[in-house]
Design a protein around this motif. Structure first.
Motif, short mmCIF file in Angstrom:
data_model
loop_
_atom_site.label_atom_id
_atom_site.label_comp_id
_atom_site.label_asym_id
_atom_site.label_seq_id
_atom_site.Cartn_x
_atom_site.Cartn_y
_atom_site.Cartn_z
N TYR A 1 -40.36 -49.94 -13.57
CA TYR A 1 -40.62 -50.84 -12.27
C TYR A 1 -39.56 -52.30 -12.24
O TYR A 1 -39.41 -52.97 -13.73
N PHE B 1 -48.88 -49.58 -18.28
CA PHE B 1 -47.88 -50.49 -18.63
C PHE B 1 -47.49 -51.17 -20.14
O PHE B 1 -48.26 -51.39 -20.69
N TRP C 1 -45.75 -52.49 -3.43
CA TRP C 1 -46.43 -53.54 -3.62
C TRP C 1 -46.43 -54.54 -2.12
O TRP C 1 -45.27 -55.07 -2.32
N GLY C 2 -47.74 -55.20 -2.61
CA GLY C 2 -47.55 -57.02 -1.67
C GLY C 2 -46.68 -57.58 -2.78
O GLY C 2 -47.01 -57.84 -4.11
N GLN C 3 -47.47 -59.56 -2.31
CA GLN C 3 -46.52 -60.11 -2.87
C GLN C 3 -47.57 -61.16 -3.91
O GLN C 3 -46.92 -62.34 -4.75
N HIS D 1 -39.59 -56.76 -11.45
CA HIS D 1 -40.26 -57.02 -10.92
C HIS D 1 -39.44 -59.27 -10.99
O HIS D 1 -39.22 -59.08 -12.50
N LEU E 1 -47.87 -56.85 -16.29
CA LEU E 1 -48.60 -56.70 -15.42
C LEU E 1 -50.25 -54.98 -16.16
O LEU E 1 -49.89 -55.34 -16.79
N TYR F 1 -52.50 -58.15 -6.95
CA TYR F 1 -51.46 -57.74 -6.53
C TYR F 1 -52.91 -56.17 -6.20
O TYR F 1 -52.73 -55.21 -6.14
N LEU G 1 -47.36 -46.32 -8.40
CA LEU G 1 -47.16 -47.03 -7.03
C LEU G 1 -46.13 -47.34 -6.17
O LEU G 1 -44.99 -48.15 -6.65
N ASP G 2 -45.86 -46.71 -5.32
CA ASP G 2 -44.55 -47.52 -4.85
C ASP G 2 -44.22 -48.37 -3.73
O ASP G 2 -43.27 -49.03 -2.95
N TYR H 1 -40.43 -53.45 -16.13
CA TYR H 1 -42.08 -52.35 -17.09
C TYR H 1 -41.62 -50.60 -16.41
O TYR H 1 -42.11 -50.10 -15.73
N LEU I 1 -40.64 -50.36 -7.63
CA LEU I 1 -40.42 -49.01 -7.79
C LEU I 1 -38.97 -48.64 -8.07
O LEU I 1 -38.33 -48.50 -7.26
N GLN J 1 -45.26 -53.72 -22.74
CA GLN J 1 -45.18 -55.24 -22.06
C GLN J 1 -44.45 -55.58 -20.97
O GLN J 1 -44.69 -57.30 -20.40
N GLY K 1 -42.38 -64.18 -8.35
CA GLY K 1 -43.11 -64.39 -7.22
C GLY K 1 -42.24 -63.09 -5.97
O GLY K 1 -42.91 -63.69 -4.85
N LYS K 2 -42.25 -62.29 -6.65
CA LYS K 2 -41.45 -61.07 -5.73
C LYS K 2 -42.84 -59.75 -6.12
O LYS K 2 -43.36 -60.28 -7.10
N ALA K 3 -42.51 -58.85 -4.88
CA ALA K 3 -43.87 -57.78 -5.04
C ALA K 3 -42.43 -57.19 -5.94
O ALA K 3 -41.73 -56.94 -5.96
N PRO K 4 -43.95 -56.25 -7.21
CA PRO K 4 -42.64 -55.43 -8.38
C PRO K 4 -42.22 -54.01 -7.32
O PRO K 4 -42.78 -53.82 -5.96
#
Lengths: 106, 123
Positions: free
Chosen positions: A36, A97, B113-115, A38, B45, B95, B110-111, A87, A46, A99, A41-44
């Motif tokens: 992932y 996950f 995600w929210g913020q 990341h 995470l 999240y 997990l494809d 990650y 895939l 680290q 402030g944003k969504a991770p």
């Protein structure tokens, strides 16, 4: 429980560099391994699943490889949008996950 | 397009309870497993919990077992996380994320995600 260990923790690189991040599992995980991206402030997001399958819409400069307990994420030519934390994650009946590896501007 | 929007975070005193929500849209919610993942300040995470597409099975990280409860209402396209006996170490961005599959069977990542929604536990 399976532990996931990434290296390095931080990586300094320049635009255009080839970047490799390593993830080691404490036992064989049958390629149930995802990567992932990341950003704060944003969504991770895939990037890679099943160790080497590229998620739809992810640029082809991202690739995953490995098997057993050792896996790598490679960015073939680092772009400005790629500075982020990455990650690895083992997924099965539990999701674990690493680290994280922060890719920063050199 | 797939959208996941978390809500319900805030500042809460230790020992109190809180319920987080995640509103889903853009896909058939009742066909997918759903997860909660958290990130404490300055940390990585941490996976928290999963619930199967129909709510029939749930699984939790050891660190939250017994205090956290994941649930879903497929008629409302909403995922929930009930957090009881809040502790300072529960301070994190929470999240919600969609399982690539139905939650069981062949393992899936997990494809979407929210913020996230921030929970701060402080007196």
């Amino acid at each position: 429980d399976i532990q996931m260990t990434q290296s390095p923790s931080t990586l300094s690189a320049s635009v255009g560099d080839r970047v490799t991040i390593t993830c080691r599992a404490s036992q064989i995980i049958n390629n149930w391994l995802a990567w992932y991206q990341h950003k704060p402030g944003k969504a991770p997001k895939l990037l890679i699943y099943k160790a080497s399958s590229l998620e739809n819409g992810v640029p082809s400069r991202f690739s995953g490889s490995g098997s057993g307990t050792e896996f790598t994420l490679t960015i073939s030519s680092l772009q400005p949008d790629d500075f982020a934390t990455y990650y690895c994650q083992h997924y099965n009946s539990l999701w674990t996950f690493g680290q994280g590896t922060k890719v920063e501007i050199k | 397009q797939v959208q996941l929007v978390e809500s319900g975070g805030g500042v809460v005193q230790p020992g109190r309870s809180l319920r987080l929500s995640c509103a889903a849209s853009g896909f058939t919610f009742s066909s997918f497993g759903m997860h909660w993942v958290r990130q404490a300040p300055g940390q990585g995470l941490e996976w928290v919990a999963v619930i199967w597409y129909d709510g029939s099975n749930k699984n939790y990280a050891d660190s939250v077992k017994g205090r956290f409860t994941i649930s879903r209402d497929n008629s409302k396209n909403t995922l929930y996380l009930q957090i009881n006996s809040l502790r300072a170490e529960d301070t994190a961005v929470y999240y919600c994320a969609r399982d690539q599959g139905w939650g069981g069977g062949s393992p899936r990542p997990l494809d979407y995600w929210g913020q996230g929604t921030l929970v701060t536990v402080s007196s």
